[in-house]
Design an enzyme around this catalytic site. Structure first.
Site, PDB file in Angstrom:
ATOM      1  N   HIS A 106      -3.393  -2.396   8.173  1.00 48.88           N
ATOM      2  CA  HIS A 106      -4.458  -1.858   9.349  1.00 48.88           C
ATOM      3  C   HIS A 106      -4.881  -0.622   9.029  1.00 48.88           C
ATOM      4  O   HIS A 106      -4.110   0.116   9.090  1.00 48.88           O
ATOM      5  CB  HIS A 106      -4.298  -2.632  10.681  1.00 48.88           C
ATOM      6  CG  HIS A 106      -3.419  -3.560  11.137  1.00 48.88           C
ATOM      7  ND1 HIS A 106      -4.181  -4.064  11.964  1.00 48.88           N
ATOM      8  CD2 HIS A 106      -2.703  -4.603  11.104  1.00 48.88           C
ATOM      9  CE1 HIS A 106      -3.869  -5.974  12.079  1.00 48.88           C
ATOM     10  NE2 HIS A 106      -2.556  -5.080  11.513  1.00 48.88           N
ATOM     11  N   HIS A 154      -0.968  -6.810   5.528  1.00 52.43           N
ATOM     12  CA  HIS A 154      -2.536  -5.786   4.961  1.00 52.43           C
ATOM     13  C   HIS A 154      -1.886  -4.328   5.795  1.00 52.43           C
ATOM     14  O   HIS A 154      -1.037  -4.762   6.986  1.00 52.43           O
ATOM     15  CB  HIS A 154      -2.884  -6.649   5.889  1.00 52.43           C
ATOM     16  CG  HIS A 154      -2.156  -7.799   6.973  1.00 52.43           C
ATOM     17  ND1 HIS A 154      -1.391  -9.251   7.777  1.00 52.43           N
ATOM     18  CD2 HIS A 154      -2.168  -7.669   8.792  1.00 52.43           C
ATOM     19  CE1 HIS A 154      -1.021  -9.054   8.467  1.00 52.43           C
ATOM     20  NE2 HIS A 154      -1.966  -8.036   8.789  1.00 52.43           N
ATOM     21  N   ASP A 162     -11.603  -6.327  10.679  1.00 53.67           N
ATOM     22  CA  ASP A 162     -11.038  -7.126  10.912  1.00 53.67           C
ATOM     23  C   ASP A 162     -11.596  -7.952  11.767  1.00 53.67           C
ATOM     24  O   ASP A 162     -13.143  -7.013  12.789  1.00 53.67           O
ATOM     25  CB  ASP A 162      -9.763  -6.166  12.193  1.00 53.67           C
ATOM     26  CG  ASP A 162      -8.831  -7.406  12.928  1.00 53.67           C
ATOM     27  OD1 ASP A 162      -7.713  -7.010  12.297  1.00 53.67           O
ATOM     28  OD2 ASP A 162      -9.315  -8.175  13.555  1.00 53.67           O
ATOM     29  N   ILE A 163     -11.641  -9.235  12.134  1.00 55.07           N
ATOM     30  CA  ILE A 163     -12.666  -9.919  12.971  1.00 55.07           C
ATOM     31  C   ILE A 163     -12.861  -9.524  14.079  1.00 55.07           C
ATOM     32  O   ILE A 163     -13.625  -9.875  14.933  1.00 55.07           O
ATOM     33  CB  ILE A 163     -12.386 -11.552  12.717  1.00 55.07           C
ATOM     34  CG1 ILE A 163     -13.037 -11.932  12.995  1.00 55.07           C
ATOM     35  CG2 ILE A 163     -10.921 -11.792  13.544  1.00 55.07           C
ATOM     36  CD1 ILE A 163     -13.433 -13.410  12.671  1.00 55.07           C
ATOM     37  N   GLU A 216       1.046 -11.555  12.636  1.00 55.56           N
ATOM     38  CA  GLU A 216       0.527 -13.017  12.880  1.00 55.56           C
ATOM     39  C   GLU A 216      -0.138 -13.907  11.013  1.00 55.56           C
ATOM     40  O   GLU A 216       0.268 -15.237  10.912  1.00 55.56           O
ATOM     41  CB  GLU A 216      -0.459 -12.688  13.488  1.00 55.56           C
ATOM     42  CG  GLU A 216      -0.785 -12.380  14.881  1.00 55.56           C
ATOM     43  CD  GLU A 216      -1.816 -11.902  15.549  1.00 55.56           C
ATOM     44  OE1 GLU A 216      -3.183 -12.612  15.480  1.00 55.56           O
ATOM     45  OE2 GLU A 216      -1.386 -11.577  16.450  1.00 55.56           O
ATOM     46  N   VAL A 217      -0.747 -13.182  10.268  1.00 54.81           N
ATOM     47  CA  VAL A 217      -1.020 -13.784   9.231  1.00 54.81           C
ATOM     48  C   VAL A 217      -0.140 -13.213   7.820  1.00 54.81           C
ATOM     49  O   VAL A 217       0.493 -12.330   8.198  1.00 54.81           O
ATOM     50  CB  VAL A 217      -2.349 -13.027   8.611  1.00 54.81           C
ATOM     51  CG1 VAL A 217      -2.550 -13.664   7.188  1.00 54.81           C
ATOM     52  CG2 VAL A 217      -3.705 -13.169   9.878  1.00 54.81           C
ATOM     53  N   ASN A 241       2.101  -4.978  10.278  1.00 52.11           N
ATOM     54  CA  ASN A 241       3.019  -5.396  10.963  1.00 52.11           C
ATOM     55  C   ASN A 241       4.033  -6.606   9.972  1.00 52.11           C
ATOM     56  O   ASN A 241       3.439  -6.796   8.980  1.00 52.11           O
ATOM     57  CB  ASN A 241       2.900  -6.324  12.263  1.00 52.11           C
ATOM     58  CG  ASN A 241       1.753  -5.247  13.311  1.00 52.11           C
ATOM     59  OD1 ASN A 241       2.723  -4.374  13.159  1.00 52.11           O
ATOM     60  ND2 ASN A 241       0.492  -5.497  13.270  1.00 52.11           N
TER      61      ASN A 241
HETATM   62  P1  AMP Z   1      -1.669  -9.198  11.747  1.00 49.82           P
HETATM   63  O1  AMP Z   1      -1.014  -9.434  13.490  1.00 49.82           O
HETATM   64  O2  AMP Z   1      -0.226  -7.848  11.670  1.00 49.82           O
HETATM   65  O3  AMP Z   1      -0.772 -10.122  11.074  1.00 49.82           O
HETATM   66  O4  AMP Z   1      -2.686  -8.480  12.357  1.00 49.82           O
HETATM   67  C1  AMP Z   1      -3.456  -9.844  11.938  1.00 49.82           C
HETATM   68  C2  AMP Z   1      -5.080  -9.610  11.869  1.00 49.82           C
HETATM   69  O5  AMP Z   1      -6.245 -10.336  11.431  1.00 49.82           O
HETATM   70  C3  AMP Z   1      -5.341  -9.397  13.596  1.00 49.82           C
HETATM   71  O6  AMP Z   1      -5.907  -8.511  13.947  1.00 49.82           O
HETATM   72  C4  AMP Z   1      -6.464 -10.254  13.614  1.00 49.82           C
HETATM   73  O7  AMP Z   1      -8.248  -9.859  14.125  1.00 49.82           O
HETATM   74  C5  AMP Z   1      -7.064 -10.967  11.996  1.00 49.82           C
HETATM   75  N1  AMP Z   1      -7.924 -11.210  11.203  1.00 49.82           N
HETATM   76  C6  AMP Z   1      -7.559 -13.163  11.036  1.00 49.82           C
HETATM   77  N2  AMP Z   1      -8.619 -13.529  10.685  1.00 49.82           N
HETATM   78  C7  AMP Z   1      -9.670 -12.860  10.447  1.00 49.82           C
HETATM   79  C8  AMP Z   1     -10.824 -12.927   9.711  1.00 49.82           C
HETATM   80  N3  AMP Z   1     -10.890 -14.977   9.087  1.00 49.82           N
HETATM   81  N4  AMP Z   1     -11.184 -12.068   8.721  1.00 49.82           N
HETATM   82  C9  AMP Z   1     -10.339 -10.284   8.872  1.00 49.82           C
HETATM   83  N5  AMP Z   1      -9.149 -10.184  10.338  1.00 49.82           N
HETATM   84  C10 AMP Z   1      -9.106 -11.504  10.549  1.00 49.82           C
END
Ligand code: AMP
Length: 122
Positions: free
Chosen positions: A108, A106, A35-36, A101-102, A93
């Site tokens: 975690h 995924h 994770d970034i 968010e994405v 999530n």
């Molecule tokens: P969520 O809120 O579960 O959708 O989590 C999205 C996760 O993606 C967050 O923990 C971010 O820090 C992570 N994230 C977003 N962009 C990147 C990226 N380019 N590389 C790695 N992790 C990312």
């Protein structure tokens, strides 16, 4: 509600090689990367390579081979990152209430320190 996949999401771009990632493991159907913005000493995201929005979408529509590969990949990352003995947490999530968010599935994998209770009050 039907799941509509947006192929412009950041993990889709990672899968297409359009932006870099810090890969931990790659398998036929899955990719794991750090994770970034890590929330713990170990914070790895595991994604399927297929276009799945969230966990229920994947569980309902992915092939058996994809589900097997993804589940095994999560287990392999736990081993690679050495969190098996001390313990870890998996979080996936989904949607608005889950504060996703994405919009690409995924999980975690969090570990490397005591993680506290599971949920905060909203
Ligand atoms: P969520 O809120 O579960 O959708 O989590 C999205 C996760 O993606 C967050 O923990 C971010 O820090 C992570 N994230 C977003 N962009 C990147 C990226 N380019 N590389 C790695 N992790 C990312």
């Amino acid at each position: 509600m039907p799941h509509s996949y947006d192929d412009q999401n950041i993990f889709a771009k990672i899968l297409r090689g359009e932006i870099p990632n810090d890969t931990v493991l790659e398998t036929e159907h899955s990719l794991a990367f750090n994770d970034i913005q890590p929330q713990a000493p170990v914070h790895v995201l595991v994604i399927p390579k297929g276009p799945y929005v969230c966990y229920d979408h994947f569980a309902q529509t992915a092939s058996d081979a994809e589900i097997l590969d993804y589940t095994r990949a999560i287990g392999e990352v736990c081993k690679l990152k050495g969190v098996e003995d001390d313990g870890f947490r998996l979080i996936s999530n989904a949607g608005e209430a889950g504060v996703q968010e994405v919009p690409h599935l995924h999980v975690h994998i969090l570990g490397g320190r005591p993680l506290g209770r599971m949920l905060q009050k909203a």
